[in-house]
Design a protein around this motif. Structure first.
Motif, short mmCIF file in Angstrom:
data_model
loop_
_atom_site.label_atom_id
_atom_site.label_comp_id
_atom_site.label_asym_id
_atom_site.label_seq_id
_atom_site.Cartn_x
_atom_site.Cartn_y
_atom_site.Cartn_z
N ARG A 208 -7.31 -20.82 0.76
CA ARG A 208 -7.43 -19.85 -0.34
C ARG A 208 -7.37 -20.58 -1.68
N ARG B 49 -0.99 -7.66 6.72
CA ARG B 49 0.04 -8.52 6.14
C ARG B 49 1.26 -8.56 7.05
N ASP C 115 -7.06 -7.23 7.02
CA ASP C 115 -6.20 -7.51 5.85
C ASP C 115 -4.72 -7.34 6.20
N ARG D 89 -6.59 -7.55 -11.21
CA ARG D 89 -5.20 -7.89 -10.89
C ARG D 89 -4.24 -7.35 -11.95
N TYR E 205 0.85 -1.20 0.00
CA TYR E 205 0.00 0.00 0.00
C TYR E 205 0.89 1.26 0.00
O1 RAT Z 1 -5.06 -6.04 0.88
C1 RAT Z 1 -4.17 -6.65 0.29
O2 RAT Z 1 -3.07 -6.84 0.80
C2 RAT Z 1 -4.41 -7.13 -1.10
O3 RAT Z 1 -3.21 -7.15 -1.77
C3 RAT Z 1 -4.94 -8.51 -1.28
O4 RAT Z 1 -4.11 -9.44 -0.63
C4 RAT Z 1 -6.29 -8.82 -0.86
O5 RAT Z 1 -6.58 -8.44 0.43
C5 RAT Z 1 -6.54 -10.29 -1.04
O6 RAT Z 1 -6.74 -11.00 -0.05
O7 RAT Z 1 -6.55 -10.72 -2.20
#
Ligand code: RAT
Ligand code: ZN
Length: 444
Positions: free
Chosen positions: A184, A371, A369, A277, A64
């Motif tokens: 997933r 990461r 979300d 994407r 981001y």
């Molecule tokens: O929010 C994110 O980090 C996105 O890049 C995606 O990973 C999204 O959340 C997803 O799960 O596909």
């Protein structure tokens, strides 16, 4: 901060009507005190070792932030990626936090993280932050972050066709009750042909065109992963062009293998709809965008598969209202979270109000979300900050109309929004949620 089990079991006037002037305070107290079950993250339990991201270099090189960095720096993505991670983090810091004030949502999140650990927010470099994170004991740090974020459990994103992740699962001694798994399906439902050789190398007799034994073998693959990781749902992200029903491999695999597996395992399918994407592949992970989807596909799925349950989030702001309307029609549809490009306070406010007005409390307002582990802190701080006043406003309106409101009701509603709408929809065993230690205590 006191404990809450979400059952409304409080003494001291929990069932007394609240004076309207106190509603905002009470709602904010309940929102702060209720531990969150974060329904979608990209975090990993410590037993999955190297997959779990944490620390200042990961925080600053989050995609981001990289998307914002490439707008204001002269770096070409290809040259930038040749740098070490720390050098990349330094460049992002310099351009987005030193050369200008960090006003965007993603940059402000970093400031929140630094502040949460008493690290300098207005510094020329990251030396102190780097030293701080590198000396943290990783096991204690995970719990410390959960505590600061007010999160008790998270759902991971587990990819059964990621060779790195699947190798690590072989050594997982036992599941971690704080980290639920989610299976997933992106590689299966959107990149099937590329992954057939990998599946065949694992002994599955599958074919690129989905014929022959493909469906029964894919079902066997799901059985294997279901018993190994015990997912609380299966999940897939889908493009804005997603259509169902249609003559396609994706629709075939969805109908014949995925939906039956979800029914057999009695778990929902999470549909994350609207991502375009790699509109700019040079940006790699930062190169995805958003498009408006046709949600009639969702209508069809909910109606024609009443024995399936669908957790749904949509990426386009324009799709949010339709999603609420469909949720009013189908109780096997649970809207969740404000995903990615709509996870901005101004849009979250709009979506949350709309959902509350159209669905009462029968939705899941947010997911992080995250990461990078520490992102739980700003994401949930912001979610609480946005939700509190919106909820309080809704209670105040009802109270004004003459229906008294109690703390007990507020407590149960917040527990629904933060935990039990999800755990009930997924039919999880009752969680033993107690609020973690309050923020600001010595966490070691
Ligand atoms: O929010 C994110 O980090 C996105 O890049 C995606 O990973 C999204 O959340 C997803 O799960 O596909
Ligand atoms: Zn995600």
């Amino acid at each position: 901060m006191r404990s809450s089990n979400g059952t409304g079991a409080f003494s001291n006037g929990a069932s007394a009507s609240l004076p309207p002037a106190t509603i905002l305070d009470v709602v904010c107290q309940e929102v702060d005190a209720t531990p969150v079950l974060d329904v979608h993250t990209h975090l990993f339990m410590p037993a999955l070792g190297s997959l779990g991201l944490s620390g200042i270099d990961e925080i600053l090189t989050y995609h981001y932030l990289e998307a914002e960095f490439f707008r204001v720096s002269k770096w070409h993505p290809e040259e930038y990626r040749k740098l070490s991670k720390s050098r990349r983090a330094d460049e992002v810091w310099r351009h987005l936090f030193v050369n200008r004030a960090p006003l965007s949502e993603a940059t402000r999140d970093v400031i929140t993280i630094l502040k949460a650990f008493d690290l300098p927010t207005n510094t020329a470099d990251m030396r102190e932050a780097r030293a701080f994170f590198s000396q943290r004991d990783s096991t204690r740090h995970v719990q410390a972050v959960f505590d600061k974020a007010g999160v008790s459990e998270v759902v991971m994103t587990n990819d059964p066709l990621d060779p790195v992740e699947t190798a690590l699962w072989l050594d997982v001694p036992e599941l971690d009750s704080r980290f639920h798994s989610a299976l997933r399906l992106d590689r299966i439902l959107s990149h099937w042909q590329e992954h057939c050789p990998l599946l065949r190398s694992q002994g599955y007799d599958v074919e690129e065109d989905g014929r022959g034994n493909t469906i029964s073998e894919l079902s066997r693959f799901f059985d294997h992963w279901h018993s190994r990781i015990r997912p609380v749902y299966m999940a897939v992200s889908l493009p804005d062009t997603f259509a169902y029903p249609e003559e396609s491999l994706r629709a075939h695999l969805l109908t014949q293998a995925v939906l039956p597996a979800c029914r057999e395992f009695d778990i929902p399918l999470a549909l994350m709809i609207g991502v375009r994407r790699q509109v700019n592949p040079r940006l790699q992970m930062a190169g995805d965008a958003v498009g408006r989807a046709n949600l009639q596909s969702l209508e069809y799925l909910c109606r024609e598969f009443p024995a399936n349950r669908f957790l749904v989030t949509v990426l386009s702001r324009e799709n949010q209202h339709e999603l609420c309307a469909y949720a009013r029609k189908f109780s096997n549809l649970m809207p969740f979270g404000c995903w990615w490009f709509v996870n901005q306070p101004s849009i979250v406010e709009e979506i949350t109000r709309e959902r509350l007005e159209m669905l009462g409390t029968s939705f899941i307002p947010q997911h992080s979300d995250a990461r990078v582990l520490e992102q739980l802190i700003p994401k949930w701080r912001e979610a609480r900050r946005t939700l509190g006043p919106i909820l309080a406003h809704a209670y105040a309106r009802v109270a004004e109309e003459g229906r008294p409101i109690t703390r007990r009701e507020i407590s149960s509603d917040v527990a629904r929004l933060f935990r039990s709408n999800f755990s009930d929809f997924c039919r999880l065993a009752a969680p033993s949620a107690t609020m973690p230690e309050p923020a600001g205590v010595e966490l070691g």
